[in-house]
Write an enzyme that holds these catalytic residues in place. Structure first.
Site, PDB file in Angstrom:
ATOM      1  CD  GLN A 114     -42.106   4.131   3.680  1.00 56.25           C
ATOM      2  OE1 GLN A 114     -42.998   4.421   2.744  1.00 56.25           O
ATOM      3  NE2 GLN A 114     -41.116   3.172   3.567  1.00 56.25           N
ATOM      4  CE  LYS A 129     -44.593   6.952  -0.558  1.00 46.87           C
ATOM      5  NZ  LYS A 129     -43.937   5.518  -0.699  1.00 46.87           N
ATOM      6  CG  ASP A 169     -44.291   5.350  -4.291  1.00 49.10           C
ATOM      7  OD1 ASP A 169     -44.042   4.173  -3.646  1.00 49.10           O
ATOM      8  OD2 ASP A 169     -45.521   5.620  -4.538  1.00 49.10           O
TER       9      ASP A 169
HETATM   10  P1  NDP Z   1     -43.973   2.560 -11.180  1.00 50.37           P
HETATM   11  O1  NDP Z   1     -44.477   3.899 -11.372  1.00 50.37           O
HETATM   12  O2  NDP Z   1     -42.721   2.183 -11.753  1.00 50.37           O
HETATM   13  O3  NDP Z   1     -45.050   1.489 -11.691  1.00 50.37           O
HETATM   14  C1  NDP Z   1     -46.471   1.473 -11.336  1.00 50.37           C
HETATM   15  C2  NDP Z   1     -46.946   0.531 -12.294  1.00 50.37           C
HETATM   16  O4  NDP Z   1     -48.363   0.288 -11.788  1.00 50.37           O
HETATM   17  C3  NDP Z   1     -47.136   0.842 -13.776  1.00 50.37           C
HETATM   18  O5  NDP Z   1     -47.078  -0.274 -14.491  1.00 50.37           O
HETATM   19  C4  NDP Z   1     -48.516   1.626 -13.845  1.00 50.37           C
HETATM   20  O6  NDP Z   1     -49.102   1.556 -14.919  1.00 50.37           O
HETATM   21  C5  NDP Z   1     -49.202   0.813 -12.886  1.00 50.37           C
HETATM   22  N1  NDP Z   1     -50.209   1.522 -11.968  1.00 50.37           N
HETATM   23  C6  NDP Z   1     -50.487   2.721 -11.641  1.00 50.37           C
HETATM   24  N2  NDP Z   1     -51.481   3.029 -11.230  1.00 50.37           N
HETATM   25  C7  NDP Z   1     -52.216   2.128 -11.570  1.00 50.37           C
HETATM   26  C8  NDP Z   1     -53.688   1.979 -11.426  1.00 50.37           C
HETATM   27  N3  NDP Z   1     -54.705   2.903 -10.776  1.00 50.37           N
HETATM   28  N4  NDP Z   1     -54.278   0.649 -11.686  1.00 50.37           N
HETATM   29  C9  NDP Z   1     -53.518  -0.087 -12.406  1.00 50.37           C
HETATM   30  N5  NDP Z   1     -52.151  -0.170 -12.566  1.00 50.37           N
HETATM   31  C10 NDP Z   1     -51.684   1.026 -12.031  1.00 50.37           C
HETATM   32  O7  NDP Z   1     -44.109   2.526  -9.635  1.00 50.37           O
HETATM   33  P2  NDP Z   1     -43.096   1.462  -8.740  1.00 50.37           P
HETATM   34  O8  NDP Z   1     -43.361   0.282  -9.149  1.00 50.37           O
HETATM   35  O9  NDP Z   1     -42.070   1.980  -7.953  1.00 50.37           O
HETATM   36  O10 NDP Z   1     -44.538   1.234  -7.472  1.00 50.37           O
HETATM   37  C11 NDP Z   1     -45.672   0.241  -7.639  1.00 50.37           C
HETATM   38  C12 NDP Z   1     -46.202   0.117  -6.071  1.00 50.37           C
HETATM   39  O11 NDP Z   1     -45.359  -0.366  -5.369  1.00 50.37           O
HETATM   40  C13 NDP Z   1     -46.629   1.315  -5.606  1.00 50.37           C
HETATM   41  O12 NDP Z   1     -47.696   1.113  -4.638  1.00 50.37           O
HETATM   42  C14 NDP Z   1     -45.590   1.753  -4.795  1.00 50.37           C
HETATM   43  O13 NDP Z   1     -45.988   2.660  -3.403  1.00 50.37           O
HETATM   44  C15 NDP Z   1     -45.174   0.569  -4.016  1.00 50.37           C
HETATM   45  N6  NDP Z   1     -43.722   0.498  -3.692  1.00 50.37           N
HETATM   46  C16 NDP Z   1     -42.542   0.912  -4.409  1.00 50.37           C
HETATM   47  C17 NDP Z   1     -41.373   0.956  -4.083  1.00 50.37           C
HETATM   48  C18 NDP Z   1     -40.333   1.015  -4.928  1.00 50.37           C
HETATM   49  O14 NDP Z   1     -39.061   0.700  -4.373  1.00 50.37           O
HETATM   50  N7  NDP Z   1     -40.236   1.572  -6.218  1.00 50.37           N
HETATM   51  C19 NDP Z   1     -41.069   0.537  -2.728  1.00 50.37           C
HETATM   52  C20 NDP Z   1     -42.049   0.172  -1.873  1.00 50.37           C
HETATM   53  C21 NDP Z   1     -43.329   0.195  -2.462  1.00 50.37           C
HETATM   54  P3  NDP Z   1     -48.975   2.830 -16.057  1.00 50.37           P
HETATM   55  O15 NDP Z   1     -47.537   2.798 -16.599  1.00 50.37           O
HETATM   56  O16 NDP Z   1     -49.839   2.747 -16.899  1.00 50.37           O
HETATM   57  O17 NDP Z   1     -49.056   4.235 -14.975  1.00 50.37           O
END
Ligand code: NDP
Length: 448
Positions: A114, A129, A169
């Protein structure tokens, strides 16, 4: 690991020794230190004056008990974390992750990344974080609320609008931010922008929800255009179906791409006709359901159990938007064999070092998370500005600023890579460009 500079290699050795059992953290630090070799050749003072030794050590780590009562009346105890990593260029800024896989090493890796991401945005925000091993999945609203309240009762002692501003996150969306903000306000009796990703009625910014996914596509578009390419007519595969994935899918489609697959932690759907995003939003944002429900209404689509198979689908552009290390070398090789032209990271560190090497050595355009997913924190910083001004910009105003910043991040990362003799290597370019602003500030502060 291949750090040739002796002093840098020693820093890495110490990081491994002092932080045992934290492989994700080691991976993140090693990648940055490798990129910095040409920088310390030109600017040895960063090593000589201890800037790099100080940079790898968090300024502060807060670790706390989070007790709460479940719907059956049982006491549950989780563990909370906040890593206030580096405040050289502004208040600590970075999300909170609620997921059972969370431990100190994950939060340190994310906090370290970050620092550079926030610096790349050009905005005055430091790196931090936090999170907890609490799993919101399958919990009732009441349970999530009681957990969030307990978490914030402790965290509120350490954060503030000018010191540390957490956001969402994985596992922390609008609902969780709302519960935490409510508790902060009650405890401190002040209405202030201490969290970002807030609801629109209480200080949130328009376009924050869309920002990371949109920003990812703006960055990817800039990278493609720089090589005479575009999203137009391209087949796109996106992992995840959370906040980042959904809005990446929306913008990729608006830019002319065709998204054919999305996933969650159980499996993935493939729809050759193009994913119906309204249905995915209905399943994930409204019903909090599973991606496999997609095939109930879309009979031509196919659902497959397991996550990694999604990378075997033929595509031009891959946008990993789920979680860390989701693309390994084998998956990367499949993407390359199927003719992928660009891979841009929406999630944090979704590609293993071997996967990145596979992409780079096969001339695949590769956008590292630090640069390509900076849209979320960018818009969070814009939310902080609006809160300070007690004023709100329109969706179009925020979106235009976001787009401008993402294009600039691409240009800066690309220029830094070129300046240090690694043209086209955006991993190195992003690390170097992000590092320089922070390191020059730390140099000015002396040993503090
Ligand atoms: P969400 O919780 O909204 O979504 C995460 C998604 O990834 C879900 O579909 C989840 O499935 C899936 N997932 C989680 N763990 C796993 C795994 N081990 N294997 C496969 N799929 C998995 O999170 P975000 O969309 O906010 O975040 C996603 C990524 O983006 C993370 O790495 C986060 O750190 C990064 N990020 C997010 C930001 C944001 O603004 N939100 C900013 C910058 C980075 P399920 O529903 O089954 O758990």
């Amino acid at each position: 690991m291949s750090i040739k500079n002796e002093k840098l290699a020693k820093v890495m050795e110490d990081v491994i020794k002092r932080n045992p059992g934290e492989p994700e953290f080691h991976q993140a630090v090693a990648e940055v230190l490798e990129s910095l070799e040409p920088v310390v050749e030109k600017r040895p003072e960063f090593l000589e004056k201890g800037v790099i030794d100080m940079l790898v050590e968090p300024e502060r780590i807060i670790k706390f008990r989070v007790p709460w009562v479940d719907d059956q009346g049982n006491v549950q105890v989780n563990r909370g974390f906040r890593v206030q990593y580096n405040s050289a260029i502004g208040p600590y800024k970075g999300g909170l992750r609620f997921h059972p896989s969370v431990y100190e090493g994950i939060i340190k890796f994310l906090g370290f990344e970050q620092i550079f991401k926030n610096s790349l945005t050009g905005l005055p925000i430091g790196g931090g974080k936090g999170g907890s091993d609490f799993d919101p999945k399958g919990k009732s609203d009441g349970e999530v609320m009681r957990f969030c309240q307990s978490f914030m009762m402790e965290l509120s002692k350490y954060i503030g609008a000018d010191t540390d501003v957490p956001a969402g996150d994985i596992g922390v969306g609008a609902r969780e931010i709302g519960y935490m903000y409510g508790m902060y306000k009650k405890q401190r009796d002040e209405f202030t922008g201490v969290l970002t990703g807030k609801g629109l009625t209480y200080g949130g910014s328009l376009a924050r929800k869309e920002a990371t996914g949109f920003g990812l596509c703006y960055f990817t578009d800039a990278m493609l255009k720089d090589h005479g390419l575009s999203f137009d007519g391209k087949t796109v595969v996106i992992s995840g179906s959370g906040n980042v994935a959904i809005y990446a899918a929306q913008k990729a489609t608006e830019l002319g791409g065709k998204v054919v697959a999305m996933s969650d932690s159980n499996g993935y759907v493939y729809d050759a006709n193009g994913i119906d995003l309204a249905e995915v939003k209905q399943i994930k944002e409204v019903r909090r359901g599973r991606i496999k429900e997609y095939v109930d209404t879309h009979k031509d689509a196919v659902y497959t159990e397991g996550c990694s198979g999604i990378w075997g689908i033929k595509c031009d552009i891959a946008l990993p938007c789920a979680t860390q290390n989701e693309i390994n070398e084998e998956s990367a090789k499949k993407l390359v064999a199927n003719g992928v032209i660009a891979v841009a990271e929406g999630a944090n560190m979704p590609s293993t070092p071997e996967a990145i090497h596979t992409f780079q050595s096969n001339q695949v355009l590769f956008a590292p998370a630090k640069a390509s997913n900076a849209g979320g924190v960018t818009t969070s910083a814009l939310e902080m500005s609006q809160n300070s001004m007690r004023y709100s910009w329109t969706f179009e105003e925020v979106d235009a600023k976001l787009q401008g910043i993402m294009v600039n991040i691409y240009k800066n990362a690309s220029a830094a890579a070129k300046e240090y003799g690694m043209e086209g290597n955006l991993v190195a370019g992003a690390n170097i460009a992000g590092f320089l602003k922070v390191a020059n500030s730390m140099l000015a502060f002396g040993v503090v």
